[in-house]
Scaffold this active site. Sequence first.
Site, mmCIF file in Angstrom:
data_model
loop_
_atom_site.group_PDB
_atom_site.id
_atom_site.type_symbol
_atom_site.label_atom_id
_atom_site.label_comp_id
_atom_site.label_asym_id
_atom_site.label_seq_id
_atom_site.Cartn_x
_atom_site.Cartn_y
_atom_site.Cartn_z
ATOM 1 N N PHE A 184 0.865 -1.184 0.000
ATOM 2 C CA PHE A 184 0.000 0.000 0.000
ATOM 3 C C PHE A 184 0.901 1.233 0.000
ATOM 4 C CE2 PHE A 184 -2.781 3.161 2.058
ATOM 5 C CZ PHE A 184 -3.926 3.017 1.284
ATOM 6 N N THR A 186 1.421 3.945 1.517
ATOM 7 C CA THR A 186 2.002 4.556 2.719
ATOM 8 C C THR A 186 2.961 3.637 3.470
ATOM 9 O OG1 THR A 186 0.101 3.848 4.038
ATOM 10 C CG2 THR A 186 0.005 6.057 3.063
ATOM 11 N N LYS A 187 3.147 2.404 2.990
ATOM 12 C CA LYS A 187 4.070 1.497 3.676
ATOM 13 C C LYS A 187 5.522 1.904 3.412
ATOM 14 C CE LYS A 187 0.461 -0.964 4.753
ATOM 15 N NZ LYS A 187 -0.256 -0.656 6.005
ATOM 16 N N ASN A 188 6.441 1.310 4.169
ATOM 17 C CA ASN A 188 7.858 1.627 3.977
ATOM 18 C C ASN A 188 8.309 1.350 2.553
ATOM 19 O OD1 ASN A 188 7.396 1.517 6.821
ATOM 20 N ND2 ASN A 188 9.603 1.348 7.155
#
Length: 376
Positions: A184, A186-188
């Site tokens: 997704f 917004t993940k790292n």
Amino acid sequence: MNNIPPVDLARQYKLISTETDLAVLEILSSGRYIGGTVVTDFEKQFAHYINVSECVSCNSGTDALYLALRALNIGKGDEVITSPFTFIATAEVINLVGATPVFVDIEPHTFNLDVDQIEAAITSKTKAIIPVHLFGQAVNMTKVMEIAQQYHLFVIEDCAQATGAEWDGKKVGSIGHIGAFSFFPTKNLGACGDGGAVTTNDPEIAATLKMLSEHGSRVRYYHEAIGVNSRLDSLQAAILQVKLRYLDHWNEQRSLVAERYQHLLSPIGKIQLPQALAGGKHVWNQYTIRLPEHQQGEQLYRNQVREQLQQMGVISMVYYPLPLHLQPVYQYLGYQQGQLPRSEQACQEVLSLPMFPDLTFEEQEQVAYSLKDCLS
């Protein structure tokens, strides 16, 4: 005074726009938008990064968990132990395969599954444990694997928020039987849309995962199981290949941002700062503080602070406002208020401050000063 968002993906894109644009244009000009070598190459690169032999990409972190459960033949009549303090995807996939989620309370300082409470939740129906490496911090996997081995249970690591995190020198996603990742945005390691991956060191499990993700088919138009359509498309794979090269650097920057927050916020009273466990490597998908005073009148103290911060240009987030065992959809399980007190208390107190690799020191000072003003 500028508004500070929880995460700034546009800022990240500007840093890698040339590489990303070239990668995307190459896919567009190829006419091959599903599958192809770009997907298989990414799977090999990600497997190498996690230090496993197998990686099967899919279209979301939710599907990664679902496919993992299916590949292990977990279904009706089975129980799966997990945390109530996580995004609902962790638990809903257990229901989607016909099994029952069993919730175990969290540790108060890490927000992760309390490994000392797992054994008490094991029954003759228990088939697996899903530890969630929440906010970027690994669960104590040494203890989890000891319990799993003793009781002959599968372990599926929910690594959605922890790509690059480690426990005892091993990447999360390489310790349990299966690792499930989300890409997704917004993940790292985030795509420019939905995406996910499943990792394992078992070639047979990987083959089953692949089969299930392609309509239950190993040979086109011949189907041996009821599967799903869960693919990582070529555009996302190309973007993720670019971003994977930067992941360790970005995670190091996140650690620096967390260190600066610790320095700036430690003199402020009325808050509890997050702690990193010894033995692990935290990658700080979120920087989550606690505001211990529960209620003031009709509104949670935490919510009051959040609203005041927003008025001062600091946009914070609440992960999560209601634990899973008290969600309307899980009332049938019979959990009562107060049964998992640490999770319930965390839901009243947590506040995630802006956290992304390129957050500047000046922006962090604004966050800290704004928070100090709110609390004074």
